[in-house]
Design an enzyme around this catalytic site. Structure first.
Site, PDB file in Angstrom:
ATOM      1  N   LYS A 123       0.819  -1.201  -0.102  1.00 41.51           N
ATOM      2  CA  LYS A 123       0.054  -0.018   0.144  1.00 41.51           C
ATOM      3  C   LYS A 123       0.905   1.230   0.048  1.00 41.51           C
ATOM      4  O   LYS A 123       2.135   1.252   0.289  1.00 41.51           O
ATOM      5  CB  LYS A 123      -0.841   0.075   1.317  1.00 41.51           C
ATOM      6  CG  LYS A 123      -2.143   0.970   1.289  1.00 41.51           C
ATOM      7  CD  LYS A 123      -3.148   0.156   0.524  1.00 41.51           C
ATOM      8  CE  LYS A 123      -4.644   0.903   0.294  1.00 41.51           C
ATOM      9  NZ  LYS A 123      -5.701  -0.323   0.262  1.00 41.51           N
TER      10      LYS A 123
HETATM   11  N1  GLU Z   1      -7.305   0.056  -3.098  1.00 39.31           N
HETATM   12  C1  GLU Z   1      -8.011  -1.098  -3.245  1.00 39.31           C
HETATM   13  C2  GLU Z   1      -8.127  -1.910  -1.809  1.00 39.31           C
HETATM   14  O1  GLU Z   1      -8.049  -1.531  -0.851  1.00 39.31           O
HETATM   15  C3  GLU Z   1      -7.736  -1.683  -4.415  1.00 39.31           C
HETATM   16  C4  GLU Z   1      -6.345  -2.131  -4.775  1.00 39.31           C
HETATM   17  C5  GLU Z   1      -5.696  -2.805  -5.667  1.00 39.31           C
HETATM   18  O2  GLU Z   1      -6.497  -2.673  -6.918  1.00 39.31           O
HETATM   19  O3  GLU Z   1      -4.633  -3.135  -6.035  1.00 39.31           O
HETATM   20  O4  GLU Z   1      -8.239  -3.048  -2.043  1.00 39.31           O
END
Ligand code: GLU
Length: 433
Positions: A123
């Site tokens: 992240k």
């Molecule tokens: N931000 C989204 C999540 O928390 C998607 C992450 C992604 O598509 O890599 O799952």
């Protein structure tokens, strides 16, 4: 014989963790503690789950439109890479911290493994209020951030995507910056891109659609008809707004919404399509005419069957969990429920469908996008939605069955399924050197 490592006490915190009571990282650690007793010999590797593999803090200086220079704090955390490259979104928010990004990265590890996607967890984030930046400032900040984290991202290393306050345009800038720096066009370095740049049909709505698909299956299993169900949604963005629309289309009544601008109530159901248009125009639910204004904490006590927290972490406290009238909670947000609230829900017989499966639709279609980019062959939206439903509902059913077998809540079951996969990969790869 190999002995499991005893659960870390909170005194064993990593030195750079504040240990602040509402830290999402502590919520995550408490969730890990609950899964360890079910891991058998794999518990030997459990400490892997309690620390990020790699965390990068970057300085993001940009020239503002008025000629001054401002510095923003940026992060990219790769929590675990045992099962594949890092995968997870990038968040722009004034309250972003390293600890928060660590927790969000860890939840991506669990989410990707729970669904069976061939990824680790990562992240990113920048501590910024993006509404205070011009379009050009937002572009400069995004490009500088991408360049700074360029040493750890890549189509085979770590693949960012949208999260809170980031969108396809920001992904386009990230893809372009990374591509310029390597001297080629690397569409697979980010997902959630615009369609023209290798984005996937269905990606924008995928997270909300997944909440709906998983929610419908969970409702069926507890005998709650979606037709006529009363729904309360916190957060009316890309996740909560889309989930609300799909539930309304299926005959449910969205009776209450709340976001950072205010709250609304309408007993016989809000006009969700009109509300979505209002939110697009005014950037929040406040000011929508055809509803009563719902003050502050009253949202949590609203008469509803399904509660969908789809905003930020830590929203469901013990007190709010005691207040809710819902029969089921669908976690559209990451980490919305504190461990003490989980216990209250469990005692009260309220089903919590955890984030790591409930909101996994977004990363699942991100995976489809990445696969399509590699093969340069693109699928129809119907095909994407059908595959999404099949994968998510299949993963949900496996977690449901694990919960029944072990007699544990769905969150612990999802962690059992996921952590077994992560730690099995860990054990098979072995320690280097
Ligand atoms: N931000 C989204 C999540 O928390 C998607 C992450 C992604 O598509 O890599 O799952």
């Amino acid at each position: 014989m190999l002995q499991p490592v005893p659960p870390a006490t909170r005194q064993d915190q990593l030195s750079y963790i504040t240990g602040h009571a509402d830290s999402p990282w502590l919520t995550y650690l408490a969730q890990v503690d609950r899964v360890v007793p079910y891991l058998g010999p794999l518990a030997r590797w459990a400490e892997t789950l309690r620390r990020p593999k790699r965390a990068l803090i970057v300085d993001v200086p940009i020239e503002m439109d008025d000629g001054t220079v401002r510095h923003f704090e940026g992060f990219r955390v790769q929590h675990n890479l045992s099962r594949g490259p890092g995968k997870g979104g990038v968040r722009y928010h004034p309250q972003v911290t390293l600890e928060e990004v660590m927790a969000l990265a860890a939840w991506m590890t669990v989410k990707n493994a729970a669904v069976g996607l061939p990824y680790g967890g990562a992240k990113g984030g920048i501590r910024v209020d993006p509404t205070q930046l011009s379009h050009k400032e937002l572009e400069r900040m995004t490009r500088r951030y991408t360049s700074e984290i360029g040493i750890v991202i890549g189509p085979q290393q770590d693949i960012p995507a949208p999260d809170v306050n980031t969108n396809p345009q920001i992904m386009a800038w990230m893809m372009d910056t990374y591509s310029m720096n390597i001297g080629g066009t690397a569409t697979g370095v980010v997902t959630g891109k615009p369609i023209q740049l290798g984005g996937s049909l269905g990606r924008v709505k995928a997270t909300g659609r997944g909440v709906f698909e998983v929610g419908r299956e969970a409702a069926r299993r507890i005998g709650l008809p979606v037709q006529g169900a009363r729904i309360a949604v916190q957060g009316f963005g890309n996740v909560g707004g889309v989930a609300a629309e799909l539930f309304a289309e299926a005959g449910a009544k969205v009776v209450a919404v709340q976001d950072h601008t205010g709250g609304l109530y309408k007993g016989d159901g809000l006009d969700v399509v009109r509300l979505s248009a209002h939110v697009r125009e005014h950037h929040g639910v406040a000011g929508f005419q055809d509803a009563e204004v719902l003050g502050g904490d009253d949202f949590w006590g609203v008469d509803c069957d399904i509660l969908i927290p789809a905003a930020l972490e830590g929203q469901l406290t013990e007190a709010r969990a005691r207040r809710t009238k819902a029969k089921m909670v669908l976690e559209g947000a990451n980490g919305p429920t504190l461990p003490a609230a989980d216990d209250v829900f469990n005692d009260r017989g309220i089903l919590v469908v955890p984030d790591v499966i409930c909101n996994a639709g977004g990363v699942t279609v991100s995976y489809f996008e990445w696969v399509q980019d590699f093969s340069s062959f693109f699928w129809s939206e119907d095909e994407i939605n059908a595959r999404l439903e099949r994968i998510l509902v299949g993963a949900f059913v496996a977690i449901w069955e694990t919960a029944e077998r072990l007699k544990v809540p769905l969150r612990t079951a999802a962690f059992v399924v996921a952590c077994e996969r992560v730690l099995q990969a860990r054990a098979e790869r072995g320690l280097y050197p």
